[in-house]
Design a protein around this motif. Sequence first.
Motif, short mmCIF file in Angstrom:
data_model
loop_
_atom_site.label_atom_id
_atom_site.label_comp_id
_atom_site.label_asym_id
_atom_site.label_seq_id
_atom_site.Cartn_x
_atom_site.Cartn_y
_atom_site.Cartn_z
N GLU A 63 22.68 84.42 -0.10
CA GLU A 63 21.64 84.45 0.79
C GLU A 63 22.11 85.39 2.12
O GLU A 63 23.03 85.26 2.86
CB GLU A 63 21.39 82.89 1.32
CG GLU A 63 20.27 82.88 2.57
CD GLU A 63 18.93 83.06 1.65
OE1 GLU A 63 17.92 83.70 2.51
OE2 GLU A 63 18.71 82.50 0.68
N VAL A 64 21.44 86.39 2.47
CA VAL A 64 21.46 87.18 3.50
C VAL A 64 21.46 86.22 4.76
O VAL A 64 20.20 85.77 5.18
CB VAL A 64 20.99 88.69 3.51
CG1 VAL A 64 20.98 89.49 4.88
CG2 VAL A 64 21.22 89.25 2.23
N SER A 65 22.23 86.51 6.15
CA SER A 65 21.83 85.71 7.26
C SER A 65 22.12 86.79 8.16
O SER A 65 22.99 87.75 8.22
CB SER A 65 22.89 84.42 7.24
OG SER A 65 24.45 84.82 7.42
N GLY A 66 21.46 86.34 9.49
CA GLY A 66 21.61 87.37 10.52
C GLY A 66 20.80 88.36 10.94
O GLY A 66 20.88 89.16 11.69
N TYR A 67 20.02 88.50 10.00
CA TYR A 67 18.80 89.40 10.04
C TYR A 67 17.63 88.98 10.18
O TYR A 67 16.50 89.62 9.72
CB TYR A 67 18.89 90.61 8.81
CG TYR A 67 20.35 91.37 8.90
CD1 TYR A 67 20.43 92.24 9.45
CD2 TYR A 67 21.19 90.92 7.94
CE1 TYR A 67 21.54 93.11 9.56
CE2 TYR A 67 22.27 91.57 8.01
CZ TYR A 67 22.52 92.83 8.70
OH TYR A 67 23.63 93.48 8.49
N ASP A 68 17.61 87.90 10.61
CA ASP A 68 15.96 87.15 10.72
C ASP A 68 15.13 87.83 11.78
O ASP A 68 15.95 88.19 13.01
CB ASP A 68 16.22 85.69 11.16
CG ASP A 68 16.75 84.98 9.94
OD1 ASP A 68 16.63 85.54 8.66
OD2 ASP A 68 17.24 83.87 10.07
#
Length: 69
Positions: A63-68
Amino acid sequence: MFKTYRYLKTSFYEYPTFFTAWVLGIAGCGIIGVVFPIRREMGYARPLDVPRTYPMPQRARVEVSGYDD
């Protein structure tokens, strides 16, 4: 036959581009019947087809995080 020769001769002098296109078109049709059997005789093998899809990685997706937004 004689009229055909006269027509080709006249078109060669008056319309050289059309005449050249006509000759190349006829030659192209003849080459198809000659080149492919010769290539097959010489052992030419068709190259592999280009892949139509991108191969997916064989691992768990992170899961990609930090680009919300």
